[in-house]
Motif scaffolding. Sequence first.
Motif, PDB file in Angstrom:
ATOM      1  N   ALA A   1      47.347  62.139  42.880  1.00 16.74           N
ATOM      2  CA  ALA A   1      45.916  61.856  42.920  1.00 16.74           C
ATOM      3  C   ALA A   1      45.355  61.623  41.522  1.00 16.74           C
ATOM      4  CB  ALA A   1      45.177  62.997  43.609  1.00 16.74           C
ATOM      5  N   ARG A   2      45.812  62.405  40.567  1.00 13.14           N
ATOM      6  CA  ARG A   2      45.328  62.253  39.189  1.00 13.14           C
ATOM      7  C   ARG A   2      45.700  60.882  38.631  1.00 13.14           C
ATOM      8  NH1 ARG A   2      47.224  66.673  37.360  1.00 13.14           N
ATOM      9  NH2 ARG A   2      49.182  65.826  36.592  1.00 13.14           N
TER      10      ARG A   2
ATOM     11  N   ALA B 207      43.610  58.118  40.248  1.00 14.22           N
ATOM     12  CA  ALA B 207      42.220  58.145  39.785  1.00 14.22           C
ATOM     13  C   ALA B 207      42.040  57.433  38.453  1.00 14.22           C
ATOM     14  CB  ALA B 207      41.746  59.584  39.670  1.00 14.22           C
TER      15      ALA B 207
ATOM     16  N   ARG C 124      39.374  52.149  40.813  1.00 12.25           N
ATOM     17  CA  ARG C 124      39.348  53.327  41.685  1.00 12.25           C
ATOM     18  C   ARG C 124      38.272  54.318  41.225  1.00 12.25           C
ATOM     19  NH1 ARG C 124      43.315  52.380  45.188  1.00 12.25           N
ATOM     20  NH2 ARG C 124      45.326  51.558  44.459  1.00 12.25           N
TER      21      ARG C 124
ATOM     22  N   PHE D  63      37.181  56.763  43.991  1.00 10.61           N
ATOM     23  CA  PHE D  63      38.186  57.801  44.189  1.00 10.61           C
ATOM     24  C   PHE D  63      38.201  58.788  43.030  1.00 10.61           C
ATOM     25  CE2 PHE D  63      42.640  59.248  43.558  1.00 10.61           C
ATOM     26  CZ  PHE D  63      42.719  60.075  44.673  1.00 10.61           C
ATOM     27  N   ALA D  64      37.976  58.304  41.812  1.00 16.25           N
ATOM     28  CA  ALA D  64      38.004  59.181  40.639  1.00 16.25           C
ATOM     29  C   ALA D  64      36.995  60.317  40.760  1.00 16.25           C
ATOM     30  CB  ALA D  64      37.747  58.371  39.371  1.00 16.25           C
TER      31      ALA D  64
ATOM     32  N   HIS E 196      36.292  61.786  43.503  1.00 15.08           N
ATOM     33  CA  HIS E 196      36.720  62.665  44.606  1.00 15.08           C
ATOM     34  C   HIS E 196      38.116  63.262  44.408  1.00 15.08           C
ATOM     35  CE1 HIS E 196      33.516  61.595  47.584  1.00 15.08           C
ATOM     36  NE2 HIS E 196      33.452  60.486  46.852  1.00 15.08           N
ATOM     37  N   TRP E 197      38.862  62.780  43.420  1.00 13.19           N
ATOM     38  CA  TRP E 197      40.286  63.111  43.415  1.00 13.19           C
ATOM     39  C   TRP E 197      40.595  64.601  43.336  1.00 13.19           C
ATOM     40  CZ3 TRP E 197      43.602  65.653  40.260  1.00 13.19           C
ATOM     41  CH2 TRP E 197      43.251  65.860  38.923  1.00 13.19           C
TER      42      TRP E 197
ATOM     43  N   ILE F 100      40.246  65.943  46.851  1.00 14.63           N
ATOM     44  CA  ILE F 100      41.273  65.378  47.731  1.00 14.63           C
ATOM     45  C   ILE F 100      42.628  65.994  47.447  1.00 14.63           C
ATOM     46  CG2 ILE F 100      42.582  63.261  48.210  1.00 14.63           C
ATOM     47  CD1 ILE F 100      39.908  61.765  48.132  1.00 14.63           C
ATOM     48  N   ALA F 101      42.979  66.151  46.175  1.00 14.13           N
ATOM     49  CA  ALA F 101      44.267  66.760  45.825  1.00 14.13           C
ATOM     50  C   ALA F 101      44.366  68.178  46.388  1.00 14.13           C
ATOM     51  CB  ALA F 101      44.450  66.763  44.315  1.00 14.13           C
TER      52      ALA F 101
ATOM     53  N   LEU G  36      44.238  52.668  49.213  1.00 15.97           N
ATOM     54  CA  LEU G  36      44.284  53.944  48.497  1.00 15.97           C
ATOM     55  C   LEU G  36      45.314  54.866  49.121  1.00 15.97           C
ATOM     56  CD1 LEU G  36      43.204  56.041  46.488  1.00 15.97           C
ATOM     57  CD2 LEU G  36      41.413  56.571  48.171  1.00 15.97           C
TER      58      LEU G  36
ATOM     59  N   LEU H 270      48.561  56.408  47.109  1.00  9.41           N
ATOM     60  CA  LEU H 270      48.772  57.841  46.935  1.00  9.41           C
ATOM     61  C   LEU H 270      50.126  58.277  47.485  1.00  9.41           C
ATOM     62  CD1 LEU H 270      45.200  59.113  47.836  1.00  9.41           C
ATOM     63  CD2 LEU H 270      46.324  59.328  45.604  1.00  9.41           C
TER      64      LEU H 270
END
Length: 228
Positions: free
Chosen positions: A21-22, A25, A30, A33-34, A36-37, A40-41, A87, A91
């Motif tokens: 995820a990192r 991001a 993205r 997503f950055a 939220h990462w 999410i992770a 996405l 991932l």
Amino acid sequence: MPITTCIFDAYGTLFDVAAAARSAASEPGRETFARHWPAIAEKWRLKQLQYTWLRAVMGEHVGFWQVTQDGLDWALEAEGLGGDADLRERLLQLYWELEAYPEVPTMLAALKEAGKDTAILSNGAPDMLDGAVKSAGIGALLDDVLSVESVGIFKPARVVYDLVGQRFGCAPEEVLFVSSNGWDACAAAGYGFNTVWVNRAGDPVDRLPAAPDRQLTDLSGIPDLARG
């Protein structure tokens, strides 16, 4: 009894499960997503583990890749990103290329120099583990990679820990078992292994029948513990 065999959980212990995820991001395009990462992770990992426990209790085993996908799908939906197929694919691709924690190669090399057997014991499927080991470049420092797929149930089932003695012919007292998962370290301690919980987050000990023998904040102290 001296330690002869050092056994490591894989995901979260040797390999940084947040790395996928990192990394995603940081990629161009993205930005959403950055934001939220981290959530999410965290949710991805939690659901991945919960699904292993639930499936073990239900007797509904599937490979670790399936619960990894299921956990990600839940996490993406929970963060409002469930419709982003690109996405999701990215991932999952990155999960096959997880980074090892920086101290891992030196730590494993020190164990091998000291004459210890080293291996992974993981919920991961063999092909997933092979990909992670190759990506991290640590294959030459491991004597084996043991997967729960040979017994068809996830940790912390005792039959999984049996795989260590079957492979290396050692007594539980000769094993140093290392995991970043508190529940895994507790279960391994109850099994009879010498246990180290790599508690990077400073979490409290799980309230289970047994507790880890020791806690560390990273893996660098493992060779000293293995020497006794």
